[in-house]
Design a protein around this motif. Structure first.
Motif, PDB file in Angstrom:
ATOM      1  N   TYR A 131       0.818  -1.207   0.000  1.00 30.67           N
ATOM      2  CA  TYR A 131       0.000   0.000   0.000  1.00 30.67           C
ATOM      3  C   TYR A 131       0.855   1.263   0.000  1.00 30.67           C
ATOM      4  O   TYR A 131       1.879   1.335   0.676  1.00 30.67           O
ATOM      5  CB  TYR A 131      -0.920   0.032   1.218  1.00 30.67           C
ATOM      6  CG  TYR A 131      -1.883  -1.128   1.269  1.00 30.67           C
ATOM      7  CD1 TYR A 131      -2.874  -1.284   0.291  1.00 30.67           C
ATOM      8  CD2 TYR A 131      -1.803  -2.080   2.286  1.00 30.67           C
ATOM      9  CE1 TYR A 131      -3.751  -2.352   0.333  1.00 30.67           C
ATOM     10  CE2 TYR A 131      -2.687  -3.150   2.334  1.00 30.67           C
ATOM     11  CZ  TYR A 131      -3.653  -3.286   1.352  1.00 30.67           C
ATOM     12  OH  TYR A 131      -4.519  -4.341   1.392  1.00 30.67           O
TER      13      TYR A 131
ATOM     14  N   TYR B 256       0.141   5.574   0.454  1.00 33.94           N
ATOM     15  CA  TYR B 256      -0.837   6.579   0.868  1.00 33.94           C
ATOM     16  C   TYR B 256      -0.420   7.931   0.301  1.00 33.94           C
ATOM     17  O   TYR B 256       0.762   8.291   0.331  1.00 33.94           O
ATOM     18  CB  TYR B 256      -0.929   6.633   2.393  1.00 33.94           C
ATOM     19  CG  TYR B 256      -1.299   5.304   3.002  1.00 33.94           C
ATOM     20  CD1 TYR B 256      -2.635   4.959   3.206  1.00 33.94           C
ATOM     21  CD2 TYR B 256      -0.319   4.367   3.343  1.00 33.94           C
ATOM     22  CE1 TYR B 256      -2.981   3.725   3.747  1.00 33.94           C
ATOM     23  CE2 TYR B 256      -0.659   3.139   3.882  1.00 33.94           C
ATOM     24  CZ  TYR B 256      -1.989   2.824   4.075  1.00 33.94           C
ATOM     25  OH  TYR B 256      -2.324   1.595   4.596  1.00 33.94           O
TER      26      TYR B 256
ATOM     27  N   ARG C 254      -5.593   5.592  -0.525  1.00 30.54           N
ATOM     28  CA  ARG C 254      -4.719   4.427  -0.332  1.00 30.54           C
ATOM     29  C   ARG C 254      -4.707   3.651  -1.639  1.00 30.54           C
ATOM     30  O   ARG C 254      -5.764   3.261  -2.146  1.00 30.54           O
ATOM     31  CB  ARG C 254      -5.237   3.526   0.793  1.00 30.54           C
ATOM     32  CG  ARG C 254      -4.302   2.352   1.085  1.00 30.54           C
ATOM     33  CD  ARG C 254      -4.883   1.396   2.095  1.00 30.54           C
ATOM     34  NE  ARG C 254      -5.921   0.546   1.506  1.00 30.54           N
ATOM     35  CZ  ARG C 254      -6.462  -0.504   2.123  1.00 30.54           C
ATOM     36  NH1 ARG C 254      -6.084  -0.827   3.337  1.00 30.54           N
ATOM     37  NH2 ARG C 254      -7.401  -1.209   1.533  1.00 30.54           N
TER      38      ARG C 254
ATOM     39  N   ASP D  48      -3.424   0.384  -3.710  1.00 34.30           N
ATOM     40  CA  ASP D  48      -2.895  -0.977  -3.679  1.00 34.30           C
ATOM     41  C   ASP D  48      -1.963  -1.117  -4.879  1.00 34.30           C
ATOM     42  O   ASP D  48      -2.416  -1.181  -6.031  1.00 34.30           O
ATOM     43  CB  ASP D  48      -4.046  -1.987  -3.743  1.00 34.30           C
ATOM     44  CG  ASP D  48      -3.591  -3.419  -3.560  1.00 34.30           C
ATOM     45  OD1 ASP D  48      -2.454  -3.742  -3.960  1.00 34.30           O
ATOM     46  OD2 ASP D  48      -4.379  -4.232  -3.038  1.00 34.30           O
TER      47      ASP D  48
ATOM     48  N   ASP E 277      -1.273  -2.295   6.910  1.00 35.80           N
ATOM     49  CA  ASP E 277      -2.077  -1.078   6.990  1.00 35.80           C
ATOM     50  C   ASP E 277      -2.689  -0.902   8.378  1.00 35.80           C
ATOM     51  O   ASP E 277      -3.610  -0.109   8.548  1.00 35.80           O
ATOM     52  CB  ASP E 277      -3.185  -1.103   5.934  1.00 35.80           C
ATOM     53  CG  ASP E 277      -4.127  -2.295   6.080  1.00 35.80           C
ATOM     54  OD1 ASP E 277      -3.797  -3.232   6.840  1.00 35.80           O
ATOM     55  OD2 ASP E 277      -5.178  -2.294   5.420  1.00 35.80           O
TER      56      ASP E 277
ATOM     57  N   ALA F 185      -6.247   3.757   8.905  1.00 30.81           N
ATOM     58  CA  ALA F 185      -5.614   3.555   7.596  1.00 30.81           C
ATOM     59  C   ALA F 185      -6.330   2.501   6.770  1.00 30.81           C
ATOM     60  O   ALA F 185      -6.436   2.625   5.545  1.00 30.81           O
ATOM     61  CB  ALA F 185      -4.147   3.176   7.784  1.00 30.81           C
TER      62      ALA F 185
END
Length: 515
Positions: A407, A409, A426, A428, A464, A487
């Motif tokens: 992940y 951010y 977020r 992926d 996360d 998160a």
């Protein structure tokens, strides 16, 4: 590098006339940008400094997580104007540390200017005296050469061994007391002879999530700088020092990648035209030329010396910030936010310039999440887009730094054009899936800082597991807040807000120090 006396002698009196004419032309070009619309005038607050330093207990809306204990340090410009003179760009100003401390559900908020040599001298004079990245000094002779010579200490905070470091890209970082925020002194982290290490440290450092090593980079020389890398162990002892000629000369870069044992520099085609800067009629930022036809250059340095440095040509992309990098066999995977052009920063109508005059500006090229896959054996690299959108300020959980991550951010803009982000996302990186929350028009959202949940510290499965902290400027009220997100549940919105009684100007980066 020319001295001031040599430069004056070389250019003669004609430089002053040319300088004044160029400054006037740039001002006219900037004023051609349309004024901010009524519902966007609040954005100018990002470039409005704070008149005082704060220390108080703000109100909290919602419920703070039980495990949130420690201090969030953020750094950014907090002073933009003195004696009627104003900085030209939102990214320029004297550094101000803001500290938000959490303990047993209570919150304390403080701000403190970094008492750099520059700040103290100009505070005493009541006026700006030195050129900075985007803004000349008021006096012409003070701009020969028009190169930042004193740190503003206003970009990045890092806590190491009981010292809060405030980084710029001039000289060394300033050390502060992390408890009182009092400025101690400018510090050179290099453990060697003064003339054999970097003269100027870059604003970004890396802390390896597995080993705790601290990686710093810097440069010696302005026009054709030598690159320096230092690797310190968890205890702060210097393990490695590598110096290499910059294969691209005066190409500007802001951040770098770390994937043990490699440092990867992306030397983008933002090339310095030094003569106008040496002449004193253009500051550093306005002396950068974006030349995309010349492409980008990766410079891969093995900090152990086991293999020679490697250069790889790649397409031209503007990069402010790396997300993360890691090794996979003889391959380095490096993720970052990239732009096809830096139109938000370079040019007289760039958004980060125009906003300082209360005007709209250009920011057409979006920052998207991109990936470089570097084949060290084949000496080639592939560039691809991981996620389209409008992003900046990418971060990973601290434990993943230098290791494979899933992940990332980012600060995110929901729709339309522009650079001023109104939410968080977020991403992926394995699937490209995006989870986001946007406050909507009338809000500006800063870089997210990932705070690990101490209850999940022993688990590596849920990377996360933790919280995101981000500053939010509310245009309607003209005040700021610190939003706290789960998160893993970002889409649900903030679980708490620390509401301040005033606005906060632009800040760049943060550091979480657990209690």
């Amino acid at each position: 590098m020319f001295t001031r006396r040599q430069t004056i002698g070389l250019l003669g009196g004609g430089g002053a006339t040319l300088a004044l004419g160029t400054c006037a032309a740039e001002t006219a070009a900037q004023s051609a940008a349309a004024p901010l619309a009524d519902d966007r005038r609040w954005l100018a607050k990002l470039g409005e400094g704070l008149r005082q330093e704060y220390d108080y207990a703000p109100d909290v809306e919602g419920r703070l997580p039980d495990g949130l204990a420690g201090t969030l340090y953020r750094n950014g410009p907090g002073l933009f104007e003195r004696d009627g003179a104003k900085k030209r760009n939102l990214l320029d100003g004297d550094g101000m540390i803001r500290a938000t401390s959490f303990e047993s559900g209570r919150v304390r908020f403080r701000t403190r200017f970094v008492r750099t040599r520059k700040y103290l001298a100009e505070e005493e004079a009541g006026a700006f005296r030195y050129p900075t990245w985007t803004t000349p000094a008021p006096g012409f002779l003070d701009n020969i050469p028009c190169i930042p010579s004193r740190s503003q200490a206003g970009i990045t905070p890092v806590v190491k061994d009981g010292v809060l470091y405030a980084f710029d890209e001039v000289g060394g970082p300033y050390g502060l007391d992390p408890a009182t925020l009092e400025t101690r002194r400018e510090i050179d982290p290099y453990e060697g002879a003064a003339d054999s290490g970097p003269a100027n440290y870059k604003a970004h450092t890396k802390t390896d999530g597995a080993t705790g090593r601290w990686v710093l980079v810097g440069q010696r020389g302005r026009v054709s700088p030598e690159l320096h890398i230092m690797v310190k162990d968890r205890a702060g002892r210097q393990e490695r020092h590598v110096a290499q000629p910059n294969p691209r000369g005066a190409a500007y870069f802001h951040d770098f990648f770390w994937a043990e044992p490699y440092v990867v520099f992306y030397l983008q085609p933002a090339l310095l035209s030094p003569l106008p800067m040496l002449a004193g009629f253009r500051p550093f930022a306005e002396s950068l030329d974006w030349r995309p036809d010349e492409g980008g250059l990766l410079f891969v340095v093995d900090t152990t010396g086991a293999r020679p440095p490697l250069t790889v040509e790649v397409p031209a992309v503007w990069m402010w910030h790396a997300l993360n990098a890691y090794t996979a066999g003889d391959t380095i995977v490096a993720d970052f936010v990239g732009y096809d052009a830096p139109d938000h920063f370079l040019g007289p109508n760039a958004a980060l310039h125009a906003i300082m005059q209360g005007r709209e500006g250009t920011a057409e090229a979006p920052g998207t999440l991109r990936r470089l896959t570097i084949d060290l054996t084949g000496r080639r690299a592939r560039l691809e887009t991981v996620a389209a959108g409008r992003y900046e300020f990418p971060v990973v959980p601290p434990a993943r730094a230098g290791r494979k991550h899933r992940y990332g951010y980012v600060a995110s803009l929901d729709s339309g054009q522009g650079w001023f982000h109104d939410g968080l996302a977020r991403i992926d990186t394995a699937t490209g899936a995006i989870a986001a929350f946007h406050f909507g028009p009338g809000h500006y959202v800063s870089e997210p800082v990932f705070v690990p949940d101490p209850a999940g510290a022993a688990s590596t499965a849920a990377e996360d597991r933790g919280w995101l902290l981000a500053e939010v400027l509310d245009g309607a009220s003209g005040t700021s807040a610190l939003a706290v997100f789960d998160a893993a549940g970002l889409k649900a919105g903030p679980i708490a807000k620390v509401r301040l009684s005033h606005h906060l100007p632009m800040s760049f980066h943060g550091w979480w120090q657990a209690a």
